[in-house]
Structure formats: structure tokens, C-alpha cells
Design a protein around this motif. Structure first.
Motif, PDB file in Angstrom:
ATOM      1  N   VAL A  56       0.967  -1.282   0.203  1.00 24.54           N
ATOM      2  CA  VAL A  56       0.008  -0.086  -0.551  1.00 24.54           C
ATOM      3  C   VAL A  56       1.009   1.212   0.077  1.00 24.54           C
ATOM      4  CG1 VAL A  56      -2.337   1.292   0.955  1.00 24.54           C
ATOM      5  CG2 VAL A  56      -1.704  -1.455   1.378  1.00 24.54           C
ATOM      6  N   GLU A  57       1.816   1.052   0.512  1.00 24.41           N
ATOM      7  CA  GLU A  57       2.746   2.757   0.117  1.00 24.41           C
ATOM      8  C   GLU A  57       3.332   2.289  -0.233  1.00 24.41           C
ATOM      9  OE1 GLU A  57       5.664   2.081   4.094  1.00 24.41           O
ATOM     10  OE2 GLU A  57       4.739   1.372   5.384  1.00 24.41           O
ATOM     11  N   GLN A  58       3.579   1.555  -1.097  1.00 30.04           N
ATOM     12  CA  GLN A  58       4.250   1.590  -2.706  1.00 30.04           C
ATOM     13  C   GLN A  58       2.928   2.218  -3.499  1.00 30.04           C
ATOM     14  OE1 GLN A  58       7.594   1.495  -3.497  1.00 30.04           O
ATOM     15  NE2 GLN A  58       7.265   1.150  -1.354  1.00 30.04           N
ATOM     16  N   MET A  59       2.015   1.896  -3.838  1.00 34.14           N
ATOM     17  CA  MET A  59       0.579   2.798  -3.931  1.00 34.14           C
ATOM     18  C   MET A  59       0.969   4.203  -3.450  1.00 34.14           C
ATOM     19  SD  MET A  59      -2.352  -0.261  -4.047  1.00 34.14           S
ATOM     20  CE  MET A  59      -2.134  -1.797  -3.496  1.00 34.14           C
ATOM     21  N   PHE A  60       0.938   4.068  -2.465  1.00 33.82           N
ATOM     22  CA  PHE A  60       0.845   5.508  -2.192  1.00 33.82           C
ATOM     23  C   PHE A  60       2.325   6.257  -2.622  1.00 33.82           C
ATOM     24  CE2 PHE A  60      -1.849   5.690   2.417  1.00 33.82           C
ATOM     25  CZ  PHE A  60      -3.072   4.666   1.360  1.00 33.82           C
ATOM     26  N   GLY A  73      -7.668  19.184 -13.908  1.00 38.06           N
ATOM     27  CA  GLY A  73      -8.746  18.468 -15.487  1.00 38.06           C
ATOM     28  C   GLY A  73      -7.944  17.122 -15.604  1.00 38.06           C
ATOM     29  N   HIS A  74      -7.437  16.204 -14.790  1.00 40.23           N
ATOM     30  CA  HIS A  74      -7.288  15.166 -15.029  1.00 40.23           C
ATOM     31  C   HIS A  74      -7.983  13.681 -13.753  1.00 40.23           C
ATOM     32  CE1 HIS A  74      -4.231  17.374 -17.537  1.00 40.23           C
ATOM     33  NE2 HIS A  74      -3.655  15.702 -18.171  1.00 40.23           N
ATOM     34  N   ASP A  75      -9.006  13.863 -14.057  1.00 43.45           N
ATOM     35  CA  ASP A  75      -9.284  14.262 -12.365  1.00 43.45           C
ATOM     36  C   ASP A  75     -10.249  12.357 -13.503  1.00 43.45           C
ATOM     37  OD1 ASP A  75     -10.095  16.220 -10.560  1.00 43.45           O
ATOM     38  OD2 ASP A  75     -11.446  15.303 -11.028  1.00 43.45           O
ATOM     39  N   GLU A  76     -10.772  12.201 -14.310  1.00 42.85           N
ATOM     40  CA  GLU A  76     -10.879  11.134 -14.855  1.00 42.85           C
ATOM     41  C   GLU A  76      -9.764   9.850 -15.016  1.00 42.85           C
ATOM     42  OE1 GLU A  76     -13.291   8.964 -15.391  1.00 42.85           O
ATOM     43  OE2 GLU A  76     -14.465  10.563 -14.515  1.00 42.85           O
ATOM     44  N   GLN A  77      -8.676  10.191 -15.513  1.00 45.06           N
ATOM     45  CA  GLN A  77      -7.519   9.412 -15.273  1.00 45.06           C
ATOM     46  C   GLN A  77      -7.183   9.351 -14.361  1.00 45.06           C
ATOM     47  OE1 GLN A  77      -3.769  11.720 -17.073  1.00 45.06           O
ATOM     48  NE2 GLN A  77      -2.723   9.773 -16.726  1.00 45.06           N
ATOM     49  N   ILE A  78      -6.738  10.221 -12.871  1.00 41.20           N
ATOM     50  CA  ILE A  78      -6.652   9.258 -11.628  1.00 41.20           C
ATOM     51  C   ILE A  78      -6.887   8.440 -11.653  1.00 41.20           C
ATOM     52  CG2 ILE A  78      -6.667  10.947  -9.660  1.00 41.20           C
ATOM     53  CD1 ILE A  78      -5.186  12.795 -10.690  1.00 41.20           C
ATOM     54  N   ARG A  79      -8.810   9.007 -11.298  1.00 45.99           N
ATOM     55  CA  ARG A  79      -9.584   8.011 -11.138  1.00 45.99           C
ATOM     56  C   ARG A  79      -9.649   6.553 -11.823  1.00 45.99           C
ATOM     57  NH1 ARG A  79     -14.892   7.103  -8.961  1.00 45.99           N
ATOM     58  NH2 ARG A  79     -16.229   5.223  -9.936  1.00 45.99           N
ATOM     59  N   ARG A  80      -9.310   6.870 -13.120  1.00 47.84           N
ATOM     60  CA  ARG A  80      -8.944   4.979 -13.825  1.00 47.84           C
ATOM     61  C   ARG A  80      -7.488   5.012 -13.138  1.00 47.84           C
ATOM     62  NH1 ARG A  80     -10.165   7.659 -18.436  1.00 47.84           N
ATOM     63  NH2 ARG A  80      -8.206   8.029 -19.146  1.00 47.84           N
ATOM     64  N   VAL A  81      -6.746   4.974 -12.675  1.00 47.54           N
ATOM     65  CA  VAL A  81      -5.843   4.988 -11.836  1.00 47.54           C
ATOM     66  C   VAL A  81      -5.519   3.898 -10.476  1.00 47.54           C
ATOM     67  CG1 VAL A  81      -3.395   5.138 -10.891  1.00 47.54           C
ATOM     68  CG2 VAL A  81      -3.560   6.236 -13.043  1.00 47.54           C
ATOM     69  N   LEU A  82      -7.188   4.922  -9.721  1.00 51.87           N
ATOM     70  CA  LEU A  82      -7.148   4.483  -8.402  1.00 51.87           C
ATOM     71  C   LEU A  82      -7.759   2.955  -8.702  1.00 51.87           C
ATOM     72  CD1 LEU A  82      -8.102   7.728  -6.408  1.00 51.87           C
ATOM     73  CD2 LEU A  82      -6.149   5.835  -6.566  1.00 51.87           C
ATOM     74  N   THR A  83      -9.156   2.815 -10.004  1.00 47.41           N
ATOM     75  CA  THR A  83      -9.410   2.152  -9.868  1.00 47.41           C
ATOM     76  C   THR A  83      -9.125   0.193 -10.167  1.00 47.41           C
ATOM     77  OG1 THR A  83     -11.609   3.500 -10.660  1.00 47.41           O
ATOM     78  CG2 THR A  83     -11.579   0.893 -11.186  1.00 47.41           C
ATOM     79  N   ASP A  84      -7.723   0.865 -11.237  1.00 43.32           N
ATOM     80  CA  ASP A  84      -7.013  -0.060 -11.447  1.00 43.32           C
ATOM     81  C   ASP A  84      -6.485  -0.819  -9.890  1.00 43.32           C
ATOM     82  OD1 ASP A  84      -5.908  -2.108 -13.697  1.00 43.32           O
ATOM     83  OD2 ASP A  84      -3.428  -0.927 -13.569  1.00 43.32           O
ATOM     84  N   LEU A  85      -5.338  -0.464  -9.319  1.00 39.07           N
ATOM     85  CA  LEU A  85      -5.109   0.008  -8.148  1.00 39.07           C
ATOM     86  C   LEU A  85      -5.622  -1.266  -7.228  1.00 39.07           C
ATOM     87  CD1 LEU A  85      -3.000   2.528  -7.714  1.00 39.07           C
ATOM     88  CD2 LEU A  85      -2.373   0.516  -7.942  1.00 39.07           C
ATOM     89  N   LYS A  86      -7.312  -0.920  -7.421  1.00 35.48           N
ATOM     90  CA  LYS A  86      -8.044  -1.753  -6.182  1.00 35.48           C
ATOM     91  C   LYS A  86      -8.704  -2.867  -6.755  1.00 35.48           C
ATOM     92  CE  LYS A  86     -12.665  -1.514  -5.451  1.00 35.48           C
ATOM     93  NZ  LYS A  86     -14.320  -1.065  -4.838  1.00 35.48           N
ATOM     94  N   LYS A  87      -8.823  -2.930  -8.502  1.00 39.66           N
ATOM     95  CA  LYS A  87      -8.501  -4.228  -8.794  1.00 39.66           C
ATOM     96  C   LYS A  87      -7.758  -5.009  -9.249  1.00 39.66           C
ATOM     97  CE  LYS A  87     -12.411  -2.697 -12.887  1.00 39.66           C
ATOM     98  NZ  LYS A  87     -12.547  -2.392 -13.491  1.00 39.66           N
TER      99      LYS A  87
END
Length: 276
Positions: A56-60, A73-87
Motif C-alpha cells: 500500500v505504501e508503494q501505491m501511495f 483537469g485529469h480527474d478521470e485519469q486519476i480515477r482510472r489509476v485508483l480503480t485499476d489499483l483496487k482491482k
């Protein structure tokens, strides 16, 4: 006659001494076996949970780098990264990026995010100017999770954002139930202040509760210790090996009921005493 009585009495004393010594030695063997069994398993648990937190620390670190290079202006890109990490990490329930005001800037959930103004990690990072990582206690209504957070600060020490990973405790419980543990073994993961994160078996009765007796037992814990006595959780007598999880406030414990690990010794002692 006197000599016969003397030698008879001496024989009884020697026999009882031999049997007592043998029974005591067998008891020490039972304790050493309990120590060996619980110590090996608690070391595995501690290292396994530590690896999870390190991941988790490495993810952070990766999320921080992404946010530092984001010009807006890159909220969707950041959300995709977060979602990919969760999956990719099945123990994650959610990932959040939180502003110092308590507003969720981005997360992996759907719909409108709930208010987090009462969350312990937000209060902790706001109240502790030098805080970095924080592990929250499981609380209602989501006792099946714990929150691991990191405060990101600027060069002046001002809080810029908080990264939060919500970890599924039930995932850990399910994983450790698959270890084919002996029936008499109990796994407990707590905070150092005595709050129970999970207990296998019997987690449904104690998760989220704080036991002052556990806090007292863990007071001054450096890395590893053993315990033989009455557990603060249910009053039974246990032999336990306890180990801190890395540099966190979490503690793993593996215990065995005294009645179980002394069962063979008691049977053996009765046989020897009857023989004597």
C-alpha cells in the motif's frame, strides 16, 4: 524391621522424585512445543501483514507522483489509476484522495461520496503536524475494514492531502482460515491500544471492541513476546506468541488454549502417577 522400613520409605521417596521430575520435564516439553508452534505462525502473520502495508505504501508513492505531476483537469485519469489499483489488489475496498478540509477529491467508489469529517484519520493528521502514516480502528458501521492513511505535506509541513486505503479485514480473515490451523489455535490481530481487528475463530463477538487488558499486556512491546495466563478477551487460560507488525501499531498474536496443549501431558502424568 527398622532397616526394611527405612529402605521402603527411601524407595517411595526416590520413586516419587523420579515421577515428579519426569512429569515436570514433560510439562516443559509441552510448553516448548506450544512456543515453537505459535512463534512460527505469528512470525508468518506479522510478515504477511507487513508485506501488505508495504504494498500500500508503494501505491501511495505512485499516486503522489501522479498528483505532483498533474496540472489539473485529469480527474478521470486519476480515477482510472485508483480503480485499476483496487482491482489488482483484492484486499482493497476503496482508495481515496482527501483534501485537508475533509472533501474527497477523488476515489474508487460510485456516486456521491459520504462525509468523512468524523473519520479518525482526518482528525489525526490535522491534529498531529508531524504525522505520516496512520492505521485507524475498525468502527461501526464498517467493522469489516480498517483505514490506512498517509499525510502528504509540503516543505513547510502544511498538510496538502491525505491518501487513504480502506482494507478489507474479512479478506485477511478468509485467507488465514485457509491455513488449516489446528482446532485449538486462535489468531488475533489487534492495535496496541487493545482494539481487536479480527480474531479467528470468534471475530463476530469482539471485532471493533477495545480491551484494556490487551493494552496492558502489550504495553512496552518492542518486537516479540510470549504470554501464558488468562486472556483479557474471554477469560480462558492461553499460551500465546505476540509480535508487532513492522513499525506499525498493529500486533499479531497466535495462541493455544492451555487445556488443549496440556491435554497429552495430563494423560501422561496420570499414567505415570498411577504407575508410581
Amino acid at each position: 524391621m527398622t532397616r526394611t522400613c527405612f529402605f521402603g520409605f527411601l524407595s517411595i521417596i526416590l520413586t516419587l522424585s523420579f515421577i515428579g521430575s519426569h512429569i515436570y520435564s514433560a510439562r516443559q516439553v509441552a510448553v516448548r512445543e506450544a512456543y515453537a508452534d505459535t512463534t512460527g505462525l505469528v512470525r508468518f502473520l506479522s510478515m504477511d501483514i507487513e508485506r501488505m502495508f508495504y504494498g500500500v505504501e508503494q501505491m501511495f508513492v505512485g499516486i503522489d507522483n501522479l498528483l505532483d505531476n498533474d496540472d489539473g483537469g485529469h480527474d478521470e485519469q486519476i480515477r482510472r489509476v485508483l480503480t485499476d489499483l483496487k482491482k489488482k489488489n483484492s484486499y482493497l475496498m476503496d482508495l481515496l484522495i482527501v483534501a485537508p478540509s475533509g472533501k474527497i477529491l477523488n476515489w474508487t467508489g460510485l456516486g456521491t461520496s459520504a462525509s468523512i469529517l468524523d473519520r479518525d484519520y482526518l482528525r489525526y493528521h490535522l491534529e498531529h503536524e508531524n504525522s505520516s502514516f496512520f492505521i485507524g480502528n475498525p468502527r461501526w458501521p464498517r467493522k469489516g475494514c480498517l483505514r490506512f492513511s498517509k499525510a502528504e505535506r509540503n516543505e513547510q509541513g502544511q498538510l496538502q492531502r491525505i491518501l487513504v486505503a480502506i482494507i478489507d479485514i474479512n479478506h485477511l480473515s478468509d485467507r488465514y482460515r485457509q491455513l488449516n490451523l489446528p482446532e485449538n489455535m486462535i489468531i488475533t490481530i489487534t492495535s496496541q491500544d487493545g482494539t481487536v481487528y479480527t480474531r479467528i475463530p470468534g471475530s463476530e463477538h469482539v471485532v471493533g471492541k477495545t480491551f484494556p487488558g490487551i493494552a496492558k499486556l502489550l504495553s512496552g512491546l518492542d518486537r516479540h513476546k510470549t504470554f501464558h495466563g488468562i486472556t483479557p478477551v474471554d477469560g480462558s487460560r492461553l499460551f500465546a506468541s505476540i509480535e508487532r507488525v513492522g513499525n506499525t501499531s498493529m500486533v499479531a498474536g497466535v495462541s493455544v488454549n492451555e487445556k488443549d496443549f496440556f491435554a497429552d501431558w495430563r494423560r501422561h502424568s496420570l499414567v505415570m502417577a498411577s504407575f508410581g
